[in-house]
Design a protein around this motif. Structure first.
Motif, PDB file in Angstrom:
ATOM      1  N   ASN A   1       0.823  -1.211   0.000  1.00  0.00           N
ATOM      2  CA  ASN A   1       0.000   0.000   0.000  1.00  0.00           C
ATOM      3  C   ASN A   1       0.856   1.260   0.000  1.00  0.00           C
ATOM      4  OD1 ASN A   1      -2.409  -1.478   0.119  1.00  0.00           O
ATOM      5  ND2 ASN A   1      -2.267  -1.670   2.358  1.00  0.00           N
ATOM      6  N   PHE A   2       2.064   1.144   0.536  1.00  0.00           N
ATOM      7  CA  PHE A   2       2.908   2.330   0.682  1.00  0.00           C
ATOM      8  C   PHE A   2       4.349   1.978   0.357  1.00  0.00           C
ATOM      9  CE2 PHE A   2       5.479   5.146   3.492  1.00  0.00           C
ATOM     10  CZ  PHE A   2       5.157   6.360   2.884  1.00  0.00           C
ATOM     11  N   ASN A   3       4.891   2.577  -0.691  1.00  0.00           N
ATOM     12  CA  ASN A   3       6.290   2.375  -1.063  1.00  0.00           C
ATOM     13  C   ASN A   3       7.100   3.593  -0.654  1.00  0.00           C
ATOM     14  OD1 ASN A   3       6.562  -0.233  -2.606  1.00  0.00           O
ATOM     15  ND2 ASN A   3       4.865   0.686  -3.732  1.00  0.00           N
ATOM     16  N   GLN A   4       8.210   3.345   0.003  1.00  0.00           N
ATOM     17  CA  GLN A   4       9.023   4.433   0.531  1.00  0.00           C
ATOM     18  C   GLN A   4      10.503   4.169   0.261  1.00  0.00           C
ATOM     19  OE1 GLN A   4       9.041   4.865   4.844  1.00  0.00           O
ATOM     20  NE2 GLN A   4       9.008   7.092   4.632  1.00  0.00           N
ATOM     21  N   ILE A   5      11.210   5.205  -0.178  1.00  0.00           N
ATOM     22  CA  ILE A   5      12.663   5.151  -0.341  1.00  0.00           C
ATOM     23  C   ILE A   5      13.250   6.347   0.393  1.00  0.00           C
ATOM     24  CG2 ILE A   5      14.597   5.277  -1.963  1.00  0.00           C
ATOM     25  CD1 ILE A   5      12.801   3.935  -4.038  1.00  0.00           C
ATOM     26  N   THR A   6      14.164   6.079   1.303  1.00  0.00           N
ATOM     27  CA  THR A   6      14.754   7.141   2.122  1.00  0.00           C
ATOM     28  C   THR A   6      16.264   7.155   1.938  1.00  0.00           C
ATOM     29  OG1 THR A   6      13.011   6.855   3.783  1.00  0.00           O
ATOM     30  CG2 THR A   6      14.995   8.062   4.452  1.00  0.00           C
ATOM     31  N   ILE A   7      16.801   8.336   1.677  1.00  0.00           N
ATOM     32  CA  ILE A   7      18.260   8.504   1.636  1.00  0.00           C
ATOM     33  C   ILE A   7      18.656   9.045   2.999  1.00  0.00           C
ATOM     34  CG2 ILE A   7      20.176   9.794   0.644  1.00  0.00           C
ATOM     35  CD1 ILE A   7      17.102   8.778  -1.347  1.00  0.00           C
ATOM     36  N   GLU A   8      19.511   8.316   3.661  1.00  0.00           N
ATOM     37  CA  GLU A   8      19.900   8.659   5.034  1.00  0.00           C
ATOM     38  C   GLU A   8      21.370   9.067   5.081  1.00  0.00           C
ATOM     39  OE1 GLU A   8      18.457   6.389   8.748  1.00  0.00           O
ATOM     40  OE2 GLU A   8      20.469   5.578   8.363  1.00  0.00           O
ATOM     41  N   ILE A   9      21.640  10.254   5.655  1.00  0.00           N
ATOM     42  CA  ILE A   9      23.013  10.748   5.824  1.00  0.00           C
ATOM     43  C   ILE A   9      23.356  10.652   7.309  1.00  0.00           C
ATOM     44  CG2 ILE A   9      24.595  12.664   5.413  1.00  0.00           C
ATOM     45  CD1 ILE A   9      22.443  13.849   3.532  1.00  0.00           C
ATOM     46  N   ALA A  10      24.471  10.005   7.621  1.00  0.00           N
ATOM     47  CA  ALA A  10      24.832   9.835   9.031  1.00  0.00           C
ATOM     48  C   ALA A  10      26.346   9.885   9.203  1.00  0.00           C
ATOM     49  CB  ALA A  10      24.291   8.508   9.567  1.00  0.00           C
ATOM     50  N   LYS A  11      26.779  10.325  10.376  1.00  0.00           N
ATOM     51  CA  LYS A  11      28.191  10.316  10.751  1.00  0.00           C
ATOM     52  C   LYS A  11      28.371   9.290  11.863  1.00  0.00           C
ATOM     53  CE  LYS A  11      31.873  13.351  12.522  1.00  0.00           C
ATOM     54  NZ  LYS A  11      32.188  14.711  12.999  1.00  0.00           N
ATOM     55  N   LYS A  12      29.225   8.285  11.624  1.00  0.00           N
ATOM     56  CA  LYS A  12      29.403   7.208  12.594  1.00  0.00           C
ATOM     57  C   LYS A  12      30.888   6.936  12.815  1.00  0.00           C
ATOM     58  CE  LYS A  12      24.991   5.005  11.528  1.00  0.00           C
ATOM     59  NZ  LYS A  12      24.293   3.740  11.191  1.00  0.00           N
ATOM     60  N   SER A  13      31.181   6.308  13.947  1.00  0.00           N
ATOM     61  CA  SER A  13      32.576   5.994  14.282  1.00  0.00           C
ATOM     62  C   SER A  13      32.796   4.487  14.260  1.00  0.00           C
ATOM     63  CB  SER A  13      32.931   6.537  15.668  1.00  0.00           C
ATOM     64  OG  SER A  13      32.902   7.948  15.664  1.00  0.00           O
ATOM     65  N   PHE A  14      33.887   4.080  13.604  1.00  0.00           N
ATOM     66  CA  PHE A  14      34.304   2.683  13.564  1.00  0.00           C
ATOM     67  C   PHE A  14      35.813   2.639  13.752  1.00  0.00           C
ATOM     68  CE2 PHE A  14      30.541   3.029  10.872  1.00  0.00           C
ATOM     69  CZ  PHE A  14      29.728   2.024  11.394  1.00  0.00           C
ATOM     70  N   ASP A  15      36.260   1.752  14.628  1.00  0.00           N
ATOM     71  CA  ASP A  15      37.700   1.613  14.889  1.00  0.00           C
ATOM     72  C   ASP A  15      38.327   2.955  15.252  1.00  0.00           C
ATOM     73  OD1 ASP A  15      37.510  -1.094  14.264  1.00  0.00           O
ATOM     74  OD2 ASP A  15      37.811  -0.680  12.127  1.00  0.00           O
ATOM     75  N   GLN A  16      37.581   3.735  16.058  1.00  0.00           N
ATOM     76  CA  GLN A  16      38.047   5.042  16.544  1.00  0.00           C
ATOM     77  C   GLN A  16      38.288   6.045  15.419  1.00  0.00           C
ATOM     78  OE1 GLN A  16      41.481   4.010  18.930  1.00  0.00           O
ATOM     79  NE2 GLN A  16      40.223   3.668  20.754  1.00  0.00           N
ATOM     80  N   LYS A  17      37.598   5.837  14.291  1.00  0.00           N
ATOM     81  CA  LYS A  17      37.692   6.777  13.173  1.00  0.00           C
ATOM     82  C   LYS A  17      36.285   7.157  12.726  1.00  0.00           C
ATOM     83  CE  LYS A  17      42.124   5.055  11.398  1.00  0.00           C
ATOM     84  NZ  LYS A  17      42.822   4.441  10.231  1.00  0.00           N
ATOM     85  N   ASP A  18      36.128   8.426  12.326  1.00  0.00           N
ATOM     86  CA  ASP A  18      34.826   8.911  11.871  1.00  0.00           C
ATOM     87  C   ASP A  18      34.598   8.537  10.404  1.00  0.00           C
ATOM     88  OD1 ASP A  18      34.152  10.015  14.300  1.00  0.00           O
ATOM     89  OD2 ASP A  18      35.035  11.972  13.813  1.00  0.00           O
TER      90      ASP A  18
END
Length: 283
Positions: free
Chosen positions: A192-209
């Protein structure tokens, strides 16, 4: 002398008997070191030529895949304009054709840059890129298509307003392919509802952004069996096979772009159902 030259004559006959398109290694069966080394050198040459031919084929396939969308748009706008007698409509369609041509030219330049990078193994020049503005410009190009399919296309994390040092054309090309794929295969007529979202995020892995740009749909998703397969050239997931569309190049191109950007490409199941395709780039 004839006995000593026999291995060299055999090598000569083996090379001369090969077809123009046959770049497979020749069999070198000799105890004569010099002739064996010569045969090995010839086989290495065949390998380098074959690698060059493969890159050319891949480049041609990538160009064909990338140009399909803007050329289809130009054709549709031309046909619509010719079917109408109103000069205002002609003007509107010519504006659309101009924009589609500009996008096609940009894609060719982008593919040439990728081809030259693969061939010469040289780095591309980075530039300052505002991620939010790049995402906005890319999404706006797909809004009309999303509306026509009844898809809610939006952005989360736009307010982060991050600037990164990157190669804009490759980043834009990767995002283009992901949104195009989501609109092709992440939309289900049974929902009934189709949705596409572009998500921008800042995350840390192995002590690096890291910067993450994700394209998330609520479609049928991809089984674990196909997740790695669809990243290879000429390979498609279940949706592409069922629809009989595409050339199996879209995600493979994304993988190549992300490698050049020194990032990582992830395909994951979306928590609410569907697929989450993520570009992860170091900051």
């Amino acid at each position: 002398i004839k006995k000593e030259l026999a291995p060299l004559l055999d090598l000569e006959n083996a090379v001369e008997s090969k077809a123009v398109t046959d770049l497979s290694p020749i069999h070198v069966d000799t105890k004569t070191k010099d002739v064996h080394d010569l045969g090995t050198a010839i086989n290495r040459l065949f390998f380098r030529i074959d690698d060059g031919v493969r890159l050319l084929r891949e480049f041609s396939g990538n160009v064909a895949h990338e140009l399909r969308t803007p050329l289809a748009g130009i054709r549709a706008q031309t046909e619509y304009g010719l079917a109408n007698k109103d000069p205002d409509i002609w003007y509107q369609q010519l504006q659309g054709i101009s924009k589609s041509e500009a996008r096609a030219s940009h894609m060719v330049e982008q593919m040439l840059a990728l081809s030259l990078t693969n061939e010469a193994k040289t780095g591309l020049i980075n530039e300052e890129v505002n991620v939010s503005e790049l995402v906005k410009d890319t999404v706006l190009r797909f809004l009309h298509r999303a509306d026509s399919l009844g898809v809610d296309l939006g952005v989360n994390g736009y307010e982060l307003n991050l600037n990164i040092k990157s190669q804009r054309s490759l980043l834009e090309g990767a995002l283009n392919n992901l949104i195009d794929n989501a609109l092709r295969y992440g939309v289900s007529e049974t929902q009934n509802f189709n949705q596409i979202t572009i998500e921008i995020a800042k995350k840390s892995f192995d002590q690096k952004d890291h910067l993450e740009i994700s394209v998330i749909d609520n479609g049928l998703g991809i089984s674990d069996e196909y997740k790695h397969q669809v990243m290879r050239r000429r390979a498609q997931g279940e949706a592409g096979l069922n629809l009989g569309t595409g050339a199996g190049l879209g995600l493979a191109i994304v993988v190549e772009y992300v490698k050049l950007l020194k990032g990582e490409f992830l395909l994951q199941d979306n928590e609410g159902g569907g697929l989450k395709a993520t570009l992860r780039l170091p900051l």
